[in-house]
Design a protein around this motif. Structure first.
Motif, PDB file in Angstrom:
ATOM      1  N   ARG A 155       0.819  -1.199   0.141  1.00  0.00           N
ATOM      2  CA  ARG A 155       0.029  -0.002   0.018  1.00  0.00           C
ATOM      3  C   ARG A 155       0.889   1.478  -0.036  1.00  0.00           C
ATOM      4  N   LEU A 201     -11.696   0.938  -9.226  1.00  0.00           N
ATOM      5  CA  LEU A 201     -11.841   2.053  -8.234  1.00  0.00           C
ATOM      6  C   LEU A 201     -10.350   1.964  -7.482  1.00  0.00           C
ATOM      7  N   ARG A 202      -9.713   0.676  -7.199  1.00  0.00           N
ATOM      8  CA  ARG A 202      -8.595   0.380  -6.552  1.00  0.00           C
ATOM      9  C   ARG A 202      -7.410   1.539  -7.164  1.00  0.00           C
ATOM     10  N   VAL A 235      -8.292   4.980  -6.773  1.00  0.00           N
ATOM     11  CA  VAL A 235      -7.933   5.578  -5.375  1.00  0.00           C
ATOM     12  C   VAL A 235      -6.181   5.730  -5.209  1.00  0.00           C
ATOM     13  N   LEU A 282      -4.422   8.944  -4.435  1.00  0.00           N
ATOM     14  CA  LEU A 282      -3.424   9.095  -3.419  1.00  0.00           C
ATOM     15  C   LEU A 282      -1.987   9.399  -3.561  1.00  0.00           C
ATOM     16  N   MET A 325      -6.726   2.677   5.595  1.00  0.00           N
ATOM     17  CA  MET A 325      -6.605   1.507   4.916  1.00  0.00           C
ATOM     18  C   MET A 325      -6.205   0.456   5.757  1.00  0.00           C
ATOM     19  N   ARG A 380      -8.225  13.550   3.592  1.00  0.00           N
ATOM     20  CA  ARG A 380      -9.482  13.049   3.105  1.00  0.00           C
ATOM     21  C   ARG A 380     -10.160  13.944   2.172  1.00  0.00           C
ATOM     22  N   LEU A 413      -8.529  14.074  -0.947  1.00  0.00           N
ATOM     23  CA  LEU A 413      -8.486  12.628  -1.697  1.00  0.00           C
ATOM     24  C   LEU A 413      -9.973  12.910  -2.404  1.00  0.00           C
ATOM     25  N   ALA A 414     -10.974  13.317  -1.676  1.00  0.00           N
ATOM     26  CA  ALA A 414     -12.463  13.543  -2.030  1.00  0.00           C
ATOM     27  C   ALA A 414     -12.321  14.389  -3.275  1.00  0.00           C
ATOM     28  N   LEU A 468     -10.414  12.916  -6.582  1.00  0.00           N
ATOM     29  CA  LEU A 468     -11.402  11.691  -6.908  1.00  0.00           C
ATOM     30  C   LEU A 468     -12.724  12.389  -7.628  1.00  0.00           C
ATOM     31  N   TYR A 495     -15.087  10.516  -9.879  1.00  0.00           N
ATOM     32  CA  TYR A 495     -15.885   9.653  -8.784  1.00  0.00           C
ATOM     33  C   TYR A 495     -16.404  10.256  -7.836  1.00  0.00           C
ATOM     34  N   ASP A 548     -16.139  11.801   9.352  1.00  0.00           N
ATOM     35  CA  ASP A 548     -15.589  11.800   8.267  1.00  0.00           C
ATOM     36  C   ASP A 548     -16.816  12.288   7.099  1.00  0.00           C
ATOM     37  N   THR A 569     -16.466  13.279   4.292  1.00  0.00           N
ATOM     38  CA  THR A 569     -16.114  13.195   2.939  1.00  0.00           C
ATOM     39  C   THR A 569     -16.479  11.730   2.385  1.00  0.00           C
ATOM     40  N   MET A 577     -14.453   9.423   2.359  1.00  0.00           N
ATOM     41  CA  MET A 577     -13.087   8.882   1.825  1.00  0.00           C
ATOM     42  C   MET A 577     -12.675   7.549   2.898  1.00  0.00           C
ATOM     43  N   LEU A 582     -11.548   4.012   1.361  1.00  0.00           N
ATOM     44  CA  LEU A 582     -10.346   3.541   1.412  1.00  0.00           C
ATOM     45  C   LEU A 582     -10.443   2.176   2.257  1.00  0.00           C
ATOM     46  N   HIS A 583     -11.283   2.076   3.300  1.00  0.00           N
ATOM     47  CA  HIS A 583     -11.405   0.848   3.981  1.00  0.00           C
ATOM     48  C   HIS A 583     -11.960  -0.385   3.390  1.00  0.00           C
ATOM     49  N   LEU A 613     -11.415  -0.905   0.195  1.00  0.00           N
ATOM     50  CA  LEU A 613     -10.419  -1.482  -0.908  1.00  0.00           C
ATOM     51  C   LEU A 613      -9.741  -2.832  -0.321  1.00  0.00           C
ATOM     52  N   PRO A 614      -9.728  -3.707  -1.525  1.00  0.00           N
ATOM     53  CA  PRO A 614      -9.145  -5.065  -1.177  1.00  0.00           C
ATOM     54  C   PRO A 614      -7.876  -5.243  -0.476  1.00  0.00           C
ATOM     55  N   PRO A 636      -4.338  -6.585  -0.087  1.00  0.00           N
ATOM     56  CA  PRO A 636      -3.130  -7.044  -0.966  1.00  0.00           C
ATOM     57  C   PRO A 636      -3.024  -8.807  -0.984  1.00  0.00           C
TER      58      PRO A 636
END
Lengths: 196, 252
Positions: free
Chosen positions: A45, A123-124, A127, A131, A147, A174, A177-178, A181, A186, B13, B15, B17, B21-22, B24-25, B27
């Motif tokens: 990440r 989406l991955r 994002v 980021l 994350m 955040r 990032l918003a 996106l 997005y 939060d 936003t 976001m 973020l949470h 997301l898959p 790795p």
């Protein structure tokens, strides 16, 4: 010395103590076994690149093995490992980016092409790309807290800053990032309507 | 630990976001080949530590301990591999252990050959292969982890050459924390950066100086004159990283 089979029953701190006392390497092997997946995830990440992440996480575990005496027991072993992995990744990433900037070759990084940013983009990747546009401090705060699920205090220990700094970096990160996106389309307009 | 963290609350939060973020898959787990690679690197680190005390034994009994160290190294590597499998049932751990065992056997043979300090080990391999390997054949690399000091470099270097201990195993150079200088070709490259002619034999020893990782380089020319340098472990062509030296050693 206890039998190796009992290693799994020892705490991380006890394993570090055993490693520092000079065992046959099995105590640190158990530390590696317990934390390798999580540290690999952090490295992936942080770098966004599987090859870089592999090198970083190897550097980090070898470094932790050699400098285990630097663990002072104030934080959890996992926090100490996070710090080593994150630092290894950021060091490597800065070096790689310098090289890439010089050669103007972005082919080796797993970064998506901005031309591909449209509603159908995964989406991955979207994002990940967004980021990348954030300042390093905000990006690392979001990676660790949002994350990776670290608490604000843990993230502060990993990054060596105050907890308040992490909170503000998360908040500003955040928002940024918003905005980034949104600039890239997005969430898609049809989804916004559906969820609104 | 792969347990996903608790889902975040969104009250703080606006936003959204954090939730994005949470979601997301993950790795996924570390790939088996990387697990094996890191396991091998850690094993190399451990083995370096194990052989250190043997170097400080009296010279007279050294050959016997070298043989014992080689046997112990093989047994320990094999034992660890078995323990890994018994504990975790991991096939990749066994693969890594088997690799290390093979490396240890090779290293053990080198260790025995290295017991004659006046005959540098041909650890590079076939001397006819090319120039680099020919030069490497006159190069031996050791890892005593001795603590060197600039003020006493001549005396310490002479002692190291007289009793260099076992040569490093091939895998050690793969460790990112040690680097190419742990290989005969890497040590020769460093010696070239120091201006050592290719006709000179080179003994390299990995140790420390004031807590920093360093390498001792001792070059012996065709006339038998010996010169010592203390360098950073990053020493390579064009970047010698000299810490101390050159210092001429007394004739043996």
């Amino acid at each position: 010395m206890a039998l190796p089979a009992s290693l799994s029953e020892l705490s991380d701190r006890e394993l570090i103590e055993r490693h520092l006392a000079g065992d046959d390497g099995s105590a640190f092997g158990e530390i590696f076994r317990r934390h390798r997946d999580r540290m690999y995830a952090v490295a992936i990440r942080t770098t966004g690149n599987t090859e870089l992440a592999a090198d970083c996480v190897q550097d980090a575990f070898v470094s932790a093995f050699r400098r285990a005496s630097s663990y002072r027991g104030e934080a959890a072993v996992t926090t100490w490992l996070h710090r080593i992995v994150v630092n290894a990744c950021l060091d490597r990433l800065r070096r790689e980016r310098t090289v890439l900037r010089r050669s103007a070759d972005l082919g080796e990084l797993d970064l998506p092409d901005r031309r591909d940013d449209h509603h159908g983009t995964d989406l991955r990747l979207l994002v990940r790309s967004a980021l990348e546009s954030l300042p390093e401090g905000q990006r690392m705060a979001l990676i660790l807290v949002d994350m990776h699920g670290l608490s604000v205090v843990e993230a502060a220990e990993v990054l060596g800053v105050a907890a308040g700094t992490i909170k503000s970096r998360c908040s500003r990160g955040r928002e940024a990032l918003a905005a980034e996106l949104a600039r890239r389309g997005y969430p898609p307009s049809d989804r916004q309507e559906g969820t609104g | 630990m792969t347990t996903p963290p608790e889902a975040p609350h969104d009250e703080d939060d606006p936003t959204g976001m954090r939730q994005v973020l949470h979601s997301l898959p993950d790795p996924g787990p570390m790939p088996p080949d990387l697990v094996a690679r890191i396991t091998a690197a850690l094993e190399a680190e451990r083995r370096d530590t194990v052989v250190i005390p043997l170097i400080q034994r009296p010279r007279r009994v050294w050959p016997r301990y070298a043989a014992a160290a080689a046997v112990a190294s093989v047994a320990l590597a094999g034992g660890l591999a078995v323990i890994n499998v018994l504990q975790h049932g991991s096939a990749d751990s066994m693969t890594a252990g088997a690799t290390i065992q093979a490396e240890s056997t090779t290293g053990g043979q080198q260790d025995q050959a290295a017991s004659s300090p006046k005959a540098p080990v041909a650890s590079g391999s076939n001397a006819t292969r090319d120039t680099a390997y020919s030069e490497a054949a006159q190069t031996s690399v050791h890892m005593s982890n001795r603590s060197y000091a600039a003020q006493t470099l001549a005396l310490q270097a002479a002692a190291t050459v007289a009793n260099p201990g076992p040569t490093t195993l091939p895998l050690v150079g793969e460790s990112p924390s040690v680097g190419p200088i742990a290989t005969p070709i890497g040590a020769r490259d460093c010696a070239s950066a120091l201006g050592v002619p290719t006709s000179s034999a080179v003994v390299a020893d990995l140790g420390t100086a004031e807590g920093e990782a360093v390498a001792l380089i001792v070059a012996t020319d065709e006339g038998g004159a010996r010169t010592a340098y203390l360098v950073k472990r990053s020493c390579h062509s064009g970047h010698p990283g000299i810490i101390a030296g050159p210092v001429a050693l007394a004739a043996s």
